[in-house]
Design an enzyme around this catalytic site. Structure first.
Site, mmCIF file in Angstrom:
data_model
loop_
_atom_site.group_PDB
_atom_site.id
_atom_site.type_symbol
_atom_site.label_atom_id
_atom_site.label_comp_id
_atom_site.label_asym_id
_atom_site.label_seq_id
_atom_site.Cartn_x
_atom_site.Cartn_y
_atom_site.Cartn_z
ATOM 1 N N LYS A 95 0.869 -1.189 0.000
ATOM 2 C CA LYS A 95 0.000 0.000 0.000
ATOM 3 C C LYS A 95 0.902 1.235 0.000
ATOM 4 O O LYS A 95 1.665 1.457 0.931
ATOM 5 C CB LYS A 95 -0.879 0.013 1.249
ATOM 6 C CG LYS A 95 -1.744 1.265 1.389
ATOM 7 C CD LYS A 95 -2.466 1.291 2.717
ATOM 8 C CE LYS A 95 -1.553 1.570 3.885
ATOM 9 N NZ LYS A 95 -1.003 2.973 3.877
ATOM 10 N N PRO A 128 9.498 -5.254 3.487
ATOM 11 C CA PRO A 128 10.083 -4.987 4.801
ATOM 12 C C PRO A 128 9.004 -4.677 5.829
ATOM 13 O O PRO A 128 7.942 -4.135 5.508
ATOM 14 C CB PRO A 128 10.994 -3.773 4.551
ATOM 15 C CG PRO A 128 10.540 -3.189 3.255
ATOM 16 C CD PRO A 128 9.938 -4.291 2.466
ATOM 17 N N ALA A 186 7.147 -2.935 9.041
ATOM 18 C CA ALA A 186 7.012 -1.594 9.639
ATOM 19 C C ALA A 186 7.731 -0.551 8.793
ATOM 20 O O ALA A 186 8.592 0.187 9.276
ATOM 21 C CB ALA A 186 7.543 -1.598 11.070
ATOM 22 N N SER A 187 7.349 -0.474 7.513
ATOM 23 C CA SER A 187 8.103 0.372 6.587
ATOM 24 C C SER A 187 7.245 1.390 5.845
ATOM 25 O O SER A 187 7.687 1.986 4.868
ATOM 26 C CB SER A 187 8.826 -0.517 5.569
ATOM 27 O OG SER A 187 7.909 -1.332 4.870
ATOM 28 N N ILE A 223 4.432 0.872 4.100
ATOM 29 C CA ILE A 223 3.739 0.400 2.902
ATOM 30 C C ILE A 223 2.734 -0.709 3.241
ATOM 31 O O ILE A 223 2.355 -1.500 2.379
ATOM 32 C CB ILE A 223 4.728 -0.069 1.814
ATOM 33 C CG1 ILE A 223 5.771 -1.037 2.377
ATOM 34 C CG2 ILE A 223 5.399 1.131 1.152
ATOM 35 C CD1 ILE A 223 6.725 -1.588 1.320
ATOM 36 N N GLY A 224 2.304 -0.755 4.493
ATOM 37 C CA GLY A 224 1.155 -1.572 4.878
ATOM 38 C C GLY A 224 1.319 -3.065 4.743
ATOM 39 O O GLY A 224 0.347 -3.759 4.438
ATOM 40 N N GLY A 225 2.518 -3.597 4.975
ATOM 41 C CA GLY A 225 2.742 -5.021 4.788
ATOM 42 C C GLY A 225 1.822 -5.904 5.610
ATOM 43 O O GLY A 225 1.188 -6.825 5.082
ATOM 44 N N GLY A 226 1.725 -5.642 6.905
ATOM 45 C CA GLY A 226 0.857 -6.445 7.761
ATOM 46 C C GLY A 226 -0.607 -6.295 7.414
ATOM 47 O O GLY A 226 -1.376 -7.267 7.426
ATOM 48 N N SER A 227 -1.005 -5.086 7.070
ATOM 49 C CA SER A 227 -2.409 -4.825 6.727
ATOM 50 C C SER A 227 -2.808 -5.520 5.434
ATOM 51 O O SER A 227 -3.893 -6.107 5.328
ATOM 52 C CB SER A 227 -2.647 -3.315 6.597
ATOM 53 O OG SER A 227 -2.438 -2.657 7.832
ATOM 54 N N ASP A 284 -5.595 0.305 8.637
ATOM 55 C CA ASP A 284 -5.265 0.262 7.214
ATOM 56 C C ASP A 284 -5.759 -1.006 6.517
ATOM 57 O O ASP A 284 -5.588 -1.150 5.303
ATOM 58 C CB ASP A 284 -3.742 0.355 7.026
ATOM 59 C CG ASP A 284 -3.235 1.786 7.106
ATOM 60 O OD1 ASP A 284 -4.066 2.708 7.097
ATOM 61 O OD2 ASP A 284 -2.004 1.969 7.195
#
Length: 293
Positions: A17, A104, A106-107, A109-113, A146
């Protein structure tokens, strides 16, 4: 529970994201910030696979797997599975999820979301149980602010505290390069470091951008209001932006979210060569490129 097809398995790209613009327009009494943002989902992301199994299981692999610390039960993907079952009124599905963690952690770009939102979409298809839009949105919101926007990985405009969503513009064919200096930055600390929280929203946006030049011209009227605060906490962000801005084939460079990932917009034909050039100069950075949409 019985799955829609015991022999079926599904794989999906959990797209990053990216905030092409992020205006902070105020702050509520409860501390939540108000925003106005254009969000896109390039063809860059984690890989998530789901298949029927004898028990609920999550496997994590890929270059950033080791950065997902903490108990496995706390992983947002497993929370999404259990929350989906509760909301849908079904038994917890017996599935094996395999996450190839390419983004990566906590960067900005919403990886976990996007992983959680992709899990919800895959679960609906595999179980044959579909939630209505209102229930799906409410469920996603319980997993994170997010997650709702990541349910539909297409251009969207986020307003309010992030849950007020509307379709974004049609985008031109173009490319994006994402760069992260592999240095963490705390989102709460970035908000704390902001000097001004009452900023103007984005200008009225057209329904379609015909060319990369027209998209860039509009984005040049926009900002990321967290960028200066993030740079003050993480000078490496400034270095990344300087490198992107110095690349003549990049038309616009900006930070996404609260950082530290930054992006550069370019012609699609130039993405791979820009990525290779940056990798040679900065082998310690995370760099990825692909189509913008």
């Amino acid at each position: 529970m019985a799955l829609a097809s015991k022999s079926s398995s599904r794989v999906e790209l959990a797209r990053a994201k990216v905030n092409l613009a992020l205006h902070i327009t105020g702050r509520q009494p409860d501390g939540y910030h108000l925003l106005d943002s254009l969000v896109v989902f390039p063809q860059i992301g984690d890989r998530l696979a789901i298949e029927a199994a004898d028990a609920l299981e999550l496997r994590i692999e890929g270059p950033f797997a080791r950065d997902l610390t903490g108990p496995a039960e706390d992983n947002l993907i497993l929370k999404a599975v259990r929350s989906f079952a509760e909301k849908a009124g079904i038994d917890v599905p017996q599935v094996r999820l395999t996450l190839t963690k390419r983004l990566p952690v906590a960067s900005g770009i919403g990886g976990g979301s996007t992983d959680a939102a992709t899990t919800l979409r895959l679960l609906e298809d595999l179980t044959g149980t579909y939630l209505d839009d209102e229930d799906q949105h409410a469920l996603a919101l319980t997993l994170g602010a997010d997650v709702p926007v990541c349910l539909f990985p297409e251009p969207q405009i986020m307003r309010g505290i992030g849950g007020d969503l509307s379709p974004g513009p049609d985008l031109p064919t173009c490319g994006i390069v994402l760069v992260n200096p592999r240095v963490g930055v705390s989102t709460p600390e970035v908000f704390k470091a902001m000097e001004r929280r009452e900023n103007a929203p984005m200008d009225l946006m057209p329904e379609k951008f015909e060319t990369l030049a027209s998209l860039v011209a509009y984005l040049e009227t926009c900002r990321n209001d967290l960028q200066d605060a993030a740079k003050s906490l993480c000078p490496e962000i400034g270095l990344v932006l300087s490198e992107l801005e110095a690349e003549p084939r990049i038309n616009l460079a900006r930070m996404s979210g609260s950082g530290a990932t930054c992006f550069g917009l370019c012609e699609l034909r130039d993405t791979m060569e820009i990525e290779r050039t940056l990798r040679v100069a900065h082998p310690d950075w995370w760099i990825a490129s692909g189509p913008l949409s």
